[in-house]
Design a protein around this motif. Structure first.
Motif, PDB file in Angstrom:
ATOM      1  N   ALA A  88     -49.491 -28.966 -14.264  1.00  0.00           N
ATOM      2  CA  ALA A  88     -49.381 -29.918 -15.373  1.00  0.00           C
ATOM      3  C   ALA A  88     -48.445 -31.057 -14.992  1.00  0.00           C
ATOM      4  CB  ALA A  88     -48.873 -29.203 -16.625  1.00  0.00           C
ATOM      5  N   GLN A  89     -48.909 -32.292 -15.121  1.00  0.00           N
ATOM      6  CA  GLN A  89     -48.078 -33.441 -14.764  1.00  0.00           C
ATOM      7  C   GLN A  89     -46.842 -33.536 -15.645  1.00  0.00           C
ATOM      8  OE1 GLN A  89     -50.223 -37.098 -14.382  1.00  0.00           O
ATOM      9  NE2 GLN A  89     -51.618 -36.295 -12.825  1.00  0.00           N
ATOM     10  N   THR A  90     -46.964 -33.113 -16.911  1.00  0.00           N
ATOM     11  CA  THR A  90     -45.786 -33.121 -17.785  1.00  0.00           C
ATOM     12  C   THR A  90     -44.712 -32.186 -17.256  1.00  0.00           C
ATOM     13  OG1 THR A  90     -46.918 -31.464 -19.170  1.00  0.00           O
ATOM     14  CG2 THR A  90     -47.016 -33.775 -19.885  1.00  0.00           C
ATOM     15  N   ALA A  91     -45.113 -31.074 -16.655  1.00  0.00           N
ATOM     16  CA  ALA A  91     -44.149 -30.137 -16.085  1.00  0.00           C
ATOM     17  C   ALA A  91     -43.447 -30.749 -14.881  1.00  0.00           C
ATOM     18  CB  ALA A  91     -44.863 -28.847 -15.675  1.00  0.00           C
ATOM     19  N   VAL A  92     -44.201 -31.431 -14.029  1.00  0.00           N
ATOM     20  CA  VAL A  92     -43.616 -32.062 -12.844  1.00  0.00           C
ATOM     21  C   VAL A  92     -42.646 -33.164 -13.246  1.00  0.00           C
ATOM     22  CG1 VAL A  92     -44.139 -33.414 -10.779  1.00  0.00           C
ATOM     23  CG2 VAL A  92     -45.568 -31.438 -11.379  1.00  0.00           C
ATOM     24  N   ARG A  93     -43.028 -33.959 -14.232  1.00  0.00           N
ATOM     25  CA  ARG A  93     -42.129 -35.043 -14.684  1.00  0.00           C
ATOM     26  C   ARG A  93     -40.840 -34.474 -15.251  1.00  0.00           C
ATOM     27  NH1 ARG A  93     -47.082 -37.520 -16.422  1.00  0.00           N
ATOM     28  NH2 ARG A  93     -46.763 -36.772 -18.544  1.00  0.00           N
ATOM     29  N   TRP A  94     -40.936 -33.422 -16.057  1.00  0.00           N
ATOM     30  CA  TRP A  94     -39.720 -32.818 -16.617  1.00  0.00           C
ATOM     31  C   TRP A  94     -38.862 -32.232 -15.502  1.00  0.00           C
ATOM     32  CZ3 TRP A  94     -37.620 -27.925 -16.378  1.00  0.00           C
ATOM     33  CH2 TRP A  94     -36.532 -27.679 -17.234  1.00  0.00           C
ATOM     34  N   ALA A  95     -39.506 -31.566 -14.572  1.00  0.00           N
ATOM     35  CA  ALA A  95     -38.762 -30.864 -13.534  1.00  0.00           C
ATOM     36  C   ALA A  95     -37.954 -31.802 -12.662  1.00  0.00           C
ATOM     37  CB  ALA A  95     -39.735 -30.057 -12.669  1.00  0.00           C
ATOM     38  N   LEU A  96     -38.534 -32.951 -12.316  1.00  0.00           N
ATOM     39  CA  LEU A  96     -37.929 -33.821 -11.311  1.00  0.00           C
ATOM     40  C   LEU A  96     -37.269 -35.063 -11.878  1.00  0.00           C
ATOM     41  CD1 LEU A  96     -40.652 -33.652  -8.508  1.00  0.00           C
ATOM     42  CD2 LEU A  96     -38.524 -32.367  -8.687  1.00  0.00           C
ATOM     43  N   GLU A  97     -37.484 -35.334 -13.167  1.00  0.00           N
ATOM     44  CA  GLU A  97     -36.937 -36.572 -13.752  1.00  0.00           C
ATOM     45  C   GLU A  97     -37.227 -37.718 -12.797  1.00  0.00           C
ATOM     46  OE1 GLU A  97     -32.887 -35.340 -13.954  1.00  0.00           O
ATOM     47  OE2 GLU A  97     -33.150 -34.182 -15.791  1.00  0.00           O
ATOM     48  N   LEU A  98     -38.507 -37.882 -12.495  1.00  0.00           N
ATOM     49  CA  LEU A  98     -38.955 -38.701 -11.361  1.00  0.00           C
ATOM     50  C   LEU A  98     -38.461 -40.136 -11.413  1.00  0.00           C
ATOM     51  CD1 LEU A  98     -42.562 -37.386 -10.846  1.00  0.00           C
ATOM     52  CD2 LEU A  98     -40.808 -37.540  -9.091  1.00  0.00           C
ATOM     53  N   ALA A  99     -37.916 -40.561 -10.302  1.00  0.00           N
ATOM     54  CA  ALA A  99     -37.538 -41.956 -10.081  1.00  0.00           C
ATOM     55  C   ALA A  99     -38.302 -42.443  -8.859  1.00  0.00           C
ATOM     56  CB  ALA A  99     -36.032 -42.071  -9.848  1.00  0.00           C
ATOM     57  N   PRO A 100     -38.598 -43.740  -8.776  1.00  0.00           N
ATOM     58  CA  PRO A 100     -39.347 -44.256  -7.623  1.00  0.00           C
ATOM     59  C   PRO A 100     -38.665 -43.900  -6.301  1.00  0.00           C
ATOM     60  CG  PRO A 100     -39.180 -45.918  -9.346  1.00  0.00           C
ATOM     61  CD  PRO A 100     -38.293 -44.784  -9.766  1.00  0.00           C
ATOM     62  N   GLY A 101     -39.459 -43.408  -5.358  1.00  0.00           N
ATOM     63  CA  GLY A 101     -38.941 -43.101  -4.036  1.00  0.00           C
ATOM     64  C   GLY A 101     -38.175 -41.808  -3.928  1.00  0.00           C
ATOM     65  N   LEU A 102     -38.194 -40.978  -4.956  1.00  0.00           N
ATOM     66  CA  LEU A 102     -37.494 -39.697  -4.885  1.00  0.00           C
ATOM     67  C   LEU A 102     -37.998 -38.898  -3.685  1.00  0.00           C
ATOM     68  CD1 LEU A 102     -35.463 -38.015  -6.762  1.00  0.00           C
ATOM     69  CD2 LEU A 102     -37.506 -36.727  -7.404  1.00  0.00           C
TER      70      LEU A 102
END
Length: 259
Positions: free
Chosen positions: A28-42
């Motif tokens: 689930a993309q929502t799970a990945v976004r929550w997990a990593l608090e994604l910022a560009p270039g992470l």
């Protein structure tokens, strides 16, 4: 599970790498976004990446991804599907990356195969200070009666305690990442669960379950009997007997931050 048995189960997937790549779900993309608090270039290490099911989601979210996978057949499938990804052969217990070289280490349906006594120090070593360790698991949503019935019919060798939300919570309640040298500790884990689903047919769901480690290590006669029992169950249920249906899942996330 003892270490020898864990190793035998964990190394079983290469024999079905192509089927695994075809049938296993993404995350689930929502799970990945929550997990990593994604910022560009992470900078993200996908550890035990398999055929790249999680890798593809990380790339689409904009992460700068490197993968490490021990099995040559699984790694070959990943390289075929994602030829531009920097992919290395190696394991969680000896990660072929420099110190403090990534902002996050993620493992999709893989952390339970790691020997954390050895993998904990290695993960801490390659993480930058303040980096995060994330485990993601796709589990079946057994709040639906037919899914709970599927788990009962399949048996724990196929759908084990960790493969449903309640079981996953119990299995990860006391997860321990050992101290890796002062002051490199991980903070207490955070957990979250996100709805997910996969479009399946009876045939493709049986094919998916056939890639479970517990099935792969079964004697051939037992494996045929188990998969036949599952197929008969799916044929008996109105939800799954005819054509495509939605398999309800949850992507469960465990997140630990490196101090």
């Amino acid at each position: 599970m003892e270490q020898d048995e864990r190793s035998r189960h964990g190394s079983s997937f290469g024999s079905v790498a192509g089927v695994y790549a075809e049938h296993r779900p993404d995350y689930a993309q929502t799970a990945v976004r929550w997990a990593l608090e994604l910022a560009p270039g992470l900078r993200v290490l996908d550890l035990g990446a398999g055929t790249g099911k999680l890798t593809a989601t990380l790339v689409s979210a904009g992460a700068d991804v490197v993968v490490v996978e021990p099995d040559t057949a699984m790694l070959a499938e990943l390289r075929r599907a994602l030829p531009d990804i920097h992919a290395l052969q190696g394991g969680a217990e000896a990660i072929p990356l420099p110190d403090a070289s990534v902002d996050a280490v993620v493992a999709g349906n893989a952390m339970h195969w790691f020997d954390m006594a050895a993998a904990g120090p290695e993960i801490s070593r390659v993480l930058a200070p303040g980096g995060i360790l994330v485990g993601l698991w796709n589990v079946l949503d057994d709040r639906l009666e037919w899914v709970a019935g599927l788990a009962r019919v399949s048996g724990t060798a196929v759908i084990g305690p960790r493969d449903t939300p309640t079981g996953w919570r119990a299995e990860t309640a006391d997860i321990h990442v050992p101290k890796t040298g002062s002051p490199a500790w991980f903070d207490s884990p955070e957990r979250a669960e996100f709805p997910h689903e996969q479009c399946r047919t009876a045939d493709s769901l049986v094919a998916t379950l056939a890639t479970r480690a517990g099935v792969l290590v079964m004697p051939e006669q037992e494996r045929r009997s188990t998969l036949g029992r599952i197929r008969a169950y799916l044929s008996s249920r109105p939800e799954t007997t005819d054509g495509e249906f939605t398999l309800p899942m949850r992507t469960c996330v465990l997140r630990l931050r490196r101090r």
